[in-house]
Design a protein around this motif. Sequence first.
Motif, PDB file in Angstrom:
ATOM      1  N   TYR A 117       1.590  12.817  -3.430  1.00 21.22           N
ATOM      2  CA  TYR A 117       0.522  13.166  -2.460  1.00 21.22           C
ATOM      3  C   TYR A 117       0.764  12.465  -1.179  1.00 21.22           C
ATOM      4  CZ  TYR A 117      -2.128  15.395  -5.946  1.00 21.22           C
ATOM      5  OH  TYR A 117      -2.468  15.552  -8.185  1.00 21.22           O
ATOM      6  N   LYS A 121      -3.423  10.341   2.896  1.00 18.16           N
ATOM      7  CA  LYS A 121      -5.192  11.839   2.101  1.00 18.16           C
ATOM      8  C   LYS A 121      -5.148  10.715   0.871  1.00 18.16           C
ATOM      9  CE  LYS A 121      -6.653  15.571   1.170  1.00 18.16           C
ATOM     10  NZ  LYS A 121      -7.516  15.918   2.079  1.00 18.16           N
ATOM     11  N   PRO A 136      -6.263  14.837  -4.349  1.00 18.93           N
ATOM     12  CA  PRO A 136      -6.206  15.939  -2.527  1.00 18.93           C
ATOM     13  C   PRO A 136      -5.809  16.953  -3.139  1.00 18.93           C
ATOM     14  CG  PRO A 136      -4.874  13.855  -2.458  1.00 18.93           C
ATOM     15  CD  PRO A 136      -5.025  13.706  -4.417  1.00 18.93           C
ATOM     16  N   MET A 300     -10.859  17.150  -1.148  1.00 18.04           N
ATOM     17  CA  MET A 300     -10.337  17.210  -2.355  1.00 18.04           C
ATOM     18  C   MET A 300     -11.253  16.962  -3.133  1.00 18.04           C
ATOM     19  SD  MET A 300      -9.814  12.388  -1.283  1.00 18.04           S
ATOM     20  CE  MET A 300      -8.171  11.982  -0.935  1.00 18.04           C
ATOM     21  N   SER A 338      -0.756  18.751   0.697  1.00 16.38           N
ATOM     22  CA  SER A 338      -0.885  17.371   0.463  1.00 16.38           C
ATOM     23  C   SER A 338       0.435  16.940  -0.852  1.00 16.38           C
ATOM     24  CB  SER A 338      -2.301  16.728   0.144  1.00 16.38           C
ATOM     25  OG  SER A 338      -2.940  16.922  -0.893  1.00 16.38           O
TER      26      SER A 338
END
Length: 418
Positions: A117, A121, A136, A300, A338
């Motif tokens: 990812y 993030k 994420p 998230m 992400s």
Amino acid sequence: MNRKQLLTSVLAASLLTTALTACSGDSGGSSSDEVTILYRPGSLSDSAISGAQNAFPDAKIKFIKTADVDTKLGAALRTGKNLPSIVTADPIRYAPTASKFTDVSKNGFTPEVAATYLGWKVDLGRTASGEQLGVPIDVGPLAYYYNADAFEEAGLPTDPDAVGRLVSTWDGYRSLAKKVRADDKFACDDPGLLFYYETWSKGFGFYEKSGDELEPDIDNNIGKTAFDRAMDFQSSGLCANVMAYSNDWNSGLSRGEIVGFLQPPWVGGAGLQTAAKKQSGEWRVATATPDGYAAADGSMLMLPKTSTDPALATKVAIWLTNATNQASGYTKNGLFPSALGAYKSPDLTKPQAFYGDQPAASTLADISEKAPRILKGVDTDAINGIFQQSIRDAATNGDSAEAAYDEALEKAETQFGQ
């Protein structure tokens, strides 16, 4: 996550902490193989929702869709009842109650998985003491959307790289906006958002580090400079002074009066491509924004502590957000990934007809990878909202930049300062 969700007012940390610490129960009453996912409409891809049960045939997967996730989650945390196994939420908002959530890094979200990812993030889901509270989902790379035909009529370049170079500085953007305005059109929609996005590009969220803690940093030169620039655009009549997704915004696009603006990618589907449907093929996406790259943090997946097997719940969360599901989430739901593997997916590299066959998602991927992490605290979005509204109000009440800033600063420091 759309822009309206991004700008929704957050709960005050002190009130949230007081309410949640009254709860001592961690069990949601579910069996260890039952995984319940509480999510906002549009926050998970259709492919993730439809395919989860087949991906985990030995588990009992249940999705619960609600527009009011935080209220339901807050109630569940207070009572210890009806806690979901997984929830779409903001780890920063719930940092004061981190002990109520599972550290996914100890349950399968390994460094190797995290590396798949965007790094900044992942970092937004990590507490100061090192617990990883979030897996994420989407991000919101900020790009400049513009109508190439209108730009050509105004004597401006139409190629995304050339437009990107113009918009990469405030002087360049101002010059561009003036030429468009000479044609009775606008290359800016909401001046309040210009302020917001400038702070993003600096990674500034009205907080500063003090040891391992974050403290409010409201009267800061970054915020003041961003405010003055946005006020300059507003007072010079360079922005349409309408909020994205409003009726006036939709009408302005449909009539061809708004021909350019800075926005994250969720503006595309139900927003731009609906309001400007007849202009398909005329629009483009430029890479740069004034003073640097920027991206919203998006959502998230968090795991409240329940009787569900935390390792199983973490596996499900990772699967829901894998590159395949996130790529599908962009094409069908407007969620920009992400997950780095999604950026090479045909879903993101293919030409897009609405954008004149430009592979616009590749532009957004480049921005996402170059954007800085925003140093956010629990009240970042609420503080930002105060300054944004002050800029919008000045468009109607005629306040000077100095008066508007002072009023917003006093309000923000009264509510959120220490």
